[in-house]
Scaffold this motif. Structure first.
Motif, PDB file in Angstrom:
ATOM      1  N   ALA A 286       0.841  -1.204   0.000  1.00 24.56           N
ATOM      2  CA  ALA A 286       0.000   0.000   0.000  1.00 24.56           C
ATOM      3  C   ALA A 286       0.871   1.246   0.000  1.00 24.56           C
ATOM      4  CB  ALA A 286      -0.916   0.010   1.217  1.00 24.56           C
ATOM      5  N   ALA A 287       0.314   2.336  -0.502  1.00 19.33           N
ATOM      6  CA  ALA A 287       0.941   3.643  -0.341  1.00 19.33           C
ATOM      7  C   ALA A 287       0.752   4.092   1.105  1.00 19.33           C
ATOM      8  CB  ALA A 287       0.321   4.651  -1.295  1.00 19.33           C
ATOM      9  N   VAL A 288       1.817   4.599   1.708  1.00 21.92           N
ATOM     10  CA  VAL A 288       1.775   5.029   3.099  1.00 21.92           C
ATOM     11  C   VAL A 288       2.220   6.485   3.179  1.00 21.92           C
ATOM     12  CG1 VAL A 288       2.764   4.686   5.404  1.00 21.92           C
ATOM     13  CG2 VAL A 288       2.204   2.703   3.989  1.00 21.92           C
ATOM     14  N   VAL A 289       1.384   7.325   3.785  1.00 27.48           N
ATOM     15  CA  VAL A 289       1.695   8.745   3.953  1.00 27.48           C
ATOM     16  C   VAL A 289       1.893   9.012   5.438  1.00 27.48           C
ATOM     17  CG1 VAL A 289       0.890  11.118   3.626  1.00 27.48           C
ATOM     18  CG2 VAL A 289       0.342   9.362   1.917  1.00 27.48           C
ATOM     19  N   VAL A 290       3.051   9.570   5.790  1.00 28.35           N
ATOM     20  CA  VAL A 290       3.422   9.777   7.193  1.00 28.35           C
ATOM     21  C   VAL A 290       3.889  11.212   7.382  1.00 28.35           C
ATOM     22  CG1 VAL A 290       4.828   8.953   9.115  1.00 28.35           C
ATOM     23  CG2 VAL A 290       4.192   7.366   7.292  1.00 28.35           C
ATOM     24  N   GLY A 291       3.482  11.828   8.491  1.00 29.68           N
ATOM     25  CA  GLY A 291       3.988  13.135   8.855  1.00 29.68           C
ATOM     26  C   GLY A 291       5.390  13.035   9.414  1.00 29.68           C
ATOM     27  N   VAL A 292       6.315  13.840   8.874  1.00 29.31           N
ATOM     28  CA  VAL A 292       7.735  13.765   9.220  1.00 29.31           C
ATOM     29  C   VAL A 292       8.241  15.142   9.615  1.00 29.31           C
ATOM     30  CG1 VAL A 292      10.054  13.300   8.326  1.00 29.31           C
ATOM     31  CG2 VAL A 292       8.143  11.799   7.690  1.00 29.31           C
ATOM     32  N   VAL A 293       9.021  15.193  10.694  1.00 34.71           N
ATOM     33  CA  VAL A 293       9.738  16.406  11.090  1.00 34.71           C
ATOM     34  C   VAL A 293      11.223  16.169  10.862  1.00 34.71           C
ATOM     35  CG1 VAL A 293      10.426  17.877  13.020  1.00 34.71           C
ATOM     36  CG2 VAL A 293       8.044  17.184  12.772  1.00 34.71           C
ATOM     37  N   GLU A 294      11.833  17.043  10.060  1.00 32.76           N
ATOM     38  CA  GLU A 294      13.265  16.961   9.791  1.00 32.76           C
ATOM     39  C   GLU A 294      13.938  18.197  10.396  1.00 32.76           C
ATOM     40  OE1 GLU A 294      13.263  14.648   5.494  1.00 32.76           O
ATOM     41  OE2 GLU A 294      13.024  16.836   5.532  1.00 32.76           O
ATOM     42  N   ARG A 295      14.719  17.985  11.445  1.00 36.15           N
ATOM     43  CA  ARG A 295      15.428  19.098  12.091  1.00 36.15           C
ATOM     44  C   ARG A 295      16.661  19.460  11.272  1.00 36.15           C
ATOM     45  NH1 ARG A 295      13.596  15.781  16.301  1.00 36.15           N
ATOM     46  NH2 ARG A 295      15.510  14.515  16.179  1.00 36.15           N
ATOM     47  N   GLN A 296      16.758  20.746  10.933  1.00 36.57           N
ATOM     48  CA  GLN A 296      17.864  21.230  10.111  1.00 36.57           C
ATOM     49  C   GLN A 296      18.386  22.531  10.694  1.00 36.57           C
ATOM     50  OE1 GLN A 296      16.680  21.471   6.006  1.00 36.57           O
ATOM     51  NE2 GLN A 296      16.331  19.273   5.818  1.00 36.57           N
ATOM     52  N   PRO A 298      18.956  25.577  12.881  1.00 34.09           N
ATOM     53  CA  PRO A 298      18.063  26.195  13.862  1.00 34.09           C
ATOM     54  C   PRO A 298      16.580  26.022  13.524  1.00 34.09           C
ATOM     55  CG  PRO A 298      18.912  27.862  12.368  1.00 34.09           C
ATOM     56  CD  PRO A 298      19.586  26.570  11.994  1.00 34.09           C
ATOM     57  N   GLY A 299      16.265  25.396  12.399  1.00 31.64           N
ATOM     58  CA  GLY A 299      14.882  25.249  11.971  1.00 31.64           C
ATOM     59  C   GLY A 299      14.486  23.796  11.790  1.00 31.64           C
ATOM     60  N   PHE A 300      13.305  23.585  11.228  1.00 36.94           N
ATOM     61  CA  PHE A 300      12.856  22.231  10.909  1.00 36.94           C
ATOM     62  C   PHE A 300      11.861  22.295   9.753  1.00 36.94           C
ATOM     63  CE2 PHE A 300       9.596  23.723  13.833  1.00 36.94           C
ATOM     64  CZ  PHE A 300       8.408  23.167  13.361  1.00 36.94           C
ATOM     65  N   ARG A 301      11.730  21.160   9.082  1.00 38.00           N
ATOM     66  CA  ARG A 301      10.771  21.024   7.991  1.00 38.00           C
ATOM     67  C   ARG A 301       9.651  20.089   8.442  1.00 38.00           C
ATOM     68  NH1 ARG A 301      12.676  23.331   3.442  1.00 38.00           N
ATOM     69  NH2 ARG A 301      14.916  23.693   3.332  1.00 38.00           N
ATOM     70  N   ASN A 302       8.424  20.491   8.159  1.00 33.15           N
ATOM     71  CA  ASN A 302       7.237  19.701   8.506  1.00 33.15           C
ATOM     72  C   ASN A 302       6.664  19.185   7.197  1.00 33.15           C
ATOM     73  OD1 ASN A 302       4.838  18.640   9.408  1.00 33.15           O
ATOM     74  ND2 ASN A 302       4.230  20.427  10.596  1.00 33.15           N
ATOM     75  N   ALA A 303       6.771  17.867   6.972  1.00 32.76           N
ATOM     76  CA  ALA A 303       6.425  17.313   5.671  1.00 32.76           C
ATOM     77  C   ALA A 303       5.489  16.133   5.801  1.00 32.76           C
ATOM     78  CB  ALA A 303       7.699  16.875   4.932  1.00 32.76           C
ATOM     79  N   ALA A 304       4.698  15.918   4.754  1.00 30.13           N
ATOM     80  CA  ALA A 304       3.952  14.674   4.563  1.00 30.13           C
ATOM     81  C   ALA A 304       4.697  13.901   3.486  1.00 30.13           C
ATOM     82  CB  ALA A 304       2.518  14.958   4.138  1.00 30.13           C
ATOM     83  N   VAL A 305       5.206  12.718   3.843  1.00 27.94           N
ATOM     84  CA  VAL A 305       6.058  11.943   2.950  1.00 27.94           C
ATOM     85  C   VAL A 305       5.312  10.689   2.507  1.00 27.94           C
ATOM     86  CG1 VAL A 305       8.263  10.750   2.699  1.00 27.94           C
ATOM     87  CG2 VAL A 305       8.129  12.856   4.043  1.00 27.94           C
ATOM     88  N   LEU A 306       5.400  10.387   1.213  1.00 26.97           N
ATOM     89  CA  LEU A 306       4.730   9.229   0.627  1.00 26.97           C
ATOM     90  C   LEU A 306       5.728   8.113   0.349  1.00 26.97           C
ATOM     91  CD1 LEU A 306       2.303   7.818  -0.847  1.00 26.97           C
ATOM     92  CD2 LEU A 306       3.024   9.063  -2.904  1.00 26.97           C
TER      93      LEU A 306
END
Length: 496
Positions: A286-296, A298-306
């Motif tokens: 199945a396709a799986v979509v997960v919320g991911v936080v990538e710390r970079q 002093p900041g971070f990226r908030n992504a939905a990854v497939l």
């Protein structure tokens, strides 16, 4: 013996009492209650309060209405910062005061086109709240009370602005029964029926085109609520969500996990979280979509990854509309000098770029993250790019009460109506929901508990009138309605 109050003073006191009543009606109608008749009733009361009042008094009436409404419905902000609660309440009350201050009167109780200025002003207020303060803070918006009412069917035609205006027009019609008589009553009430009734009737017959179905599994791992992210262990969140996901049976088309399920330093690719999500995708095919936080840095990226069924990362969408004081601090340098509370938001989210869709083996998936579901322009971007369904990974675990989760559900339902798309929302502690394209909640999880929602979701193509146009036509008509009264007065004086 005390001197009797003059007529202006009595009118002002009556107006203030009615302002309190109007604000109370709106507060009772707001989510999580959603008592939709109280918006038009509150508008009727406010219309009576404003009738015949001079500008300064209209502004005062508007401020009092706002303080009651926003002061009652923004209480959840006190769990984060009392100063923030006071500041937002005052700002939004002043915005409401400006909206009602636009209602023109000609003196002696006569209105200069003022009947339609209040619905127009409230529509403009809804539009303003999606842009100011902090690039938009529609919490709450008047329209959120309407998702179970008949006026919500105006959404496919003119979006939430038209829904607000239609409900407010009904309130104006109620007030006109009290404030007018004879031919004037017939004219205003008849016009109110037309403005309030026609858009929902037209919107009710708008349909987008069926394009198949999507077997969808929505994961909610459960856990404690009311804790800020800095006080939780991200790995515990990951483990709870995947523990529920691993209970899925069969082969769904798409598995949706919440926002911020996987937290990593740097890129998620090649991390333990990547391996875990890839293993889930392969095991379910199945396709799986997960919320991911990538710390970079002093900041971070908030992504939905497939992750595709073969376990590869095949798409991502990064959140563009950030939550003020939740995902970033406006004027961080200044605030760090004034308070230690900035430690609760140690990093600022990096705004994403790109189109709000994920291309999967089952079709084009529109996706917005959490707060973005409250902004129609984000969902419109997804739909215009071909999204046949809208996925909403979210995280409302830090809120103690159900107010914000309920507002998110109302936002999801309004977006479904506006764009004729099913909306699927996954939250770690709720509410997770599946919403049909007509705004009906098909399935909803409880708050706090682990839950797994499994629903066959309709896919749709085609565009509603609102998807074609956005807010521009309704906003333009609202501005025109606000200008009619002053223009009539000016032309009348010029003729005389």
């Amino acid at each position: 013996m005390r001197p009797a109050l003059g007529r202006p003073a009595r009118r002002m006191l009556t107006g203030l009492a009615l302002a309190v009543l109007a604000g109370g009606c709106w507060a009772l109608g707001a989510q999580p209650r959603g008592w939709w008749p109280l918006l038009p009733v509150g508008v009727a009361v406010l219309t009576v309060a404003l009738h015949g009042q001079a500008l300064r008094r209209r502004l005062i009436v508007g401020v009092v209405t706002g303080l009651v409404f926003y002061g009652s419905t923004l209480g959840w902000l006190t769990d984060f910062a009392l100063v923030g609660y006071v500041g937002i309440t005052v700002v939004e009350s002043l915005m409401l005061a400006m909206a009602v201050g636009l209602v023109p009167t000609a003196g002696h109780g006569r209105w200069a086109g003022g009947w339609w200025a209040l619905p127009a002003g409230l529509a403009v207020l809804d539009a303003a709240q999606t842009r100011f303060p902090f690039n938009g803070f529609p919490l709450p918006a008047l329209v959120h009370s309407q998702v179970d009412g008949p006026f919500a069917w105006a959404a496919p035609i003119g979006g939430s602005l038209l829904v607000t205006a239609a409900a407010a027009a009904a309130g104006v019609g109620l007030a006109a029964i009290v404030l007018t008589a004879g031919r004037a009553r017939l004219t205003v009430v008849g016009a109110a029926v037309l403005v309030a009734g026609l858009p929902p009737l037209v919107g009710a017959v708008v349909r987008t085109e069926p394009a198949g179905t999507l077997d969808t599994a929505v994961v909610q791992g459960g856990g404690p609520r009311g804790l800020r992210a800095v006080f939780t262990d991200p790995q515990n969140t990951t483990d709870r969500q995947f523990a529920v996901a691993e209970q899925i049976t069969g082969t769904p088309d798409v598995v949706l996990l919440p926002e911020t399920v996987i937290s990593v330093d740097g890129s998620v690719a090649g991390s333990a979280g990547d391996a875990r999500a890839a293993g889930l995708a392969r095991s379910l095919d199945a396709a799986v979509v997960v919320g991911v936080v990538e710390r970079q840095g002093p900041g971070f990226r908030n992504a939905a990854v497939l992750w595709s069924p073969d376990g590869r990362i095949s798409g991502r969408y990064e959140k563009e509309h950030r939550v003020p004081f939740g995902e970033y601090l406006p004027a961080r340098d200044l605030l760090e000098r004034l308070t230690d509370l900035t430690a609760l938001v140690p990093r600022d989210a990096i705004p994403g770029q790109g189109i709000a869709v994920l291309e999967s083996s089952s079709g084009t998936l529109g996706v917005v993250i959490s707060y973005e579901v409250l902004f129609a322009d984000r969902v419109r971007e997804a739909v215009l790019a071909g999204g046949e369904v809208v996925l909403v990974p979210t995280n409302a675990a830090s809120y103690v009460t159900e107010d914000v989760p309920a507002i998110e559900v109302a936002g999801a339902r309004m977006r479904a109506l506006e764009f004729g798309r099913a909306v699927v929302q996954s939250a770690p502690t709720g509410y997770s929901v599946v919403v049909d394209p007509d705004g009906t909640v098909v399935s909803r999880s409880p708050l706090g508990d682990a839950a797994l929602l499994r629903e066959t979701v309709p896919l749709r193509t085609g565009l509603t009138p609102y998807a074609h146009t956005g807010d521009a036509p309704t906003f333009g008509l609202a501005v025109l309605a606000l200008l009619i009264g002053p223009l009539r007065l000016r032309i009348g004086r010029a003729v005389r």
